[in-house]
Design an enzyme around this catalytic site. Structure first.
Site, PDB file in Angstrom:
ATOM      1  N   SER A  39      33.196 -26.071 -20.750  1.00 45.34           N
ATOM      2  CA  SER A  39      34.633 -25.886 -20.639  1.00 45.34           C
ATOM      3  C   SER A  39      35.314 -27.216 -20.274  1.00 45.34           C
ATOM      4  O   SER A  39      35.183 -28.193 -20.996  1.00 45.34           O
ATOM      5  CB  SER A  39      34.925 -24.787 -19.619  1.00 45.34           C
ATOM      6  OG  SER A  39      36.256 -24.333 -19.688  1.00 45.34           O
ATOM      7  N   ASP A 159      34.966 -19.446 -24.210  1.00 43.17           N
ATOM      8  CA  ASP A 159      34.500 -20.258 -23.080  1.00 43.17           C
ATOM      9  C   ASP A 159      32.982 -20.207 -22.844  1.00 43.17           C
ATOM     10  O   ASP A 159      32.400 -19.134 -22.658  1.00 43.17           O
ATOM     11  CB  ASP A 159      35.236 -19.750 -21.838  1.00 43.17           C
ATOM     12  CG  ASP A 159      34.870 -20.467 -20.567  1.00 43.17           C
ATOM     13  OD1 ASP A 159      34.401 -21.616 -20.640  1.00 43.17           O
ATOM     14  OD2 ASP A 159      35.063 -19.885 -19.496  1.00 43.17           O
TER      15      ASP A 159
END
Length: 282
Positions: A39, A159
């Protein structure tokens, strides 16, 4: 001398801590043959490997109150809290250009962790050329509920932190048994069960693996942190993390707080730099 890998945890705007650590690494000429970011950690890894000191910090703080960068306005009008076109095209191509030449010449391999929504598994995408792999980076940082699903080669992603927040097992499987891990939570932190797992059943009804992933994420995260702390005590992993909980939200808007978090990260790296050099040279 054994080769050493680098892992960068995510954590939204807590990642500004990581930018401070990475700038400290650049100041001391510290590089790694393999870097795996998750991320925000993946985003910051790219500026680190392109050796653009201060770039990740600047982007994280300078644009934080620009509605094109991070806002409810962006979420409503584009489907992404962090505006994809602004963050992944306008900033790197125009406003704060990414140094593709230096990045591509680097001997460091950079990987971004992404979550395949259909399989419910983590994937590790090699960011070998950011002109063509920018969507892979975007997928790694696309937070559930706050981002559109990213499609790459017919597959759908979100994510990477959902499935592998701290990819220590992956980097070990690549042959790196000594590693540096930059975390954005203090030692002793453990996750609790995600209360949004039930909501995921509705929002991601086409992808039943998502709610299952979210329900069990804390178990995997906590097991991974237990392992990292054990290996740290054995001298196999060098951990850099804040000494106390960072007082910033996952989507923090206060520039002064973010500046302070950057300074905490840089100071933390500086205080540990001599021990780190010894670890790297063993």
């Amino acid at each position: 001398m054994e080769k050493v890998g680098l892992i960068l945890e995510g954590g939204g705007m807590r990642g500004v801590f990581t930018t401070g650590v990475l700038d400290c690494f650049l100041d001391h000429g510290i590089e790694f043959p393999e870097v795996i970011g998750v991320s925000a950690g993946a985003c910051h890894a790219c500026s680190y490997v392109s050796k653009q000191r201060g770039r990740a910090k600047s982007i994280s703080i300078e644009y934080i109150n620009d509605k094109r960068y991070c806002s409810v306005y962006s979420l409503v009008t584009t489907g992404d809290m962090f505006g994809a076109d602004f963050v992944y095209r306008e900033i790197p191509d125009i406003l704060n250009p990414f140094d593709h030449e230096t990045y591509n010449k680097s001997e460091s391999k950079v990987y971004a962790v992404v979550t395949n929504l259909e399989t419910g598994k983590a994937e590790y995408h090699h960011l070998d050329d950011m002109k063509y792999k920018i969507d892979n980076l975007r997928a790694s940082a696309s937070l559930p509920f706050l981002s559109k699903i990213v499609k790459i080669d017919g597959k759908k992603y979100l994510d990477g932190g959902l499935t592998d927040s701290i990819p220590i097992r992956k980097i070990e499987s690549d042959g790196y048994m000594k590693n540096v891990v930059v975390l954005t939570q203090p030692r002793g932190y453990r996750k609790s069960e995600n209360k949004l797992a039930s909501l995921a059943k509705l929002v991601y009804s086409k992808y039943p693996k998502v709610s299952e992933i979210m329900k069990n994420r804390h178990l995997l995260y906590n097991e991974t942190v237990d392992y990292i702390e054990e290996q740290e005590d054995k001298g196999n992993i060098f951990v850099i993390q804040p000494k106390e909980k960072l007082i910033v939200g996952r989507i923090e808007k206060d520039k002064n707080k973010l500046e302070a978090v950057y300074e905490i990260g840089y100071k933390c790296g500086q205080e540990m730099i001599e021990d780190l050099k010894k670890f790297l040279n063993k």
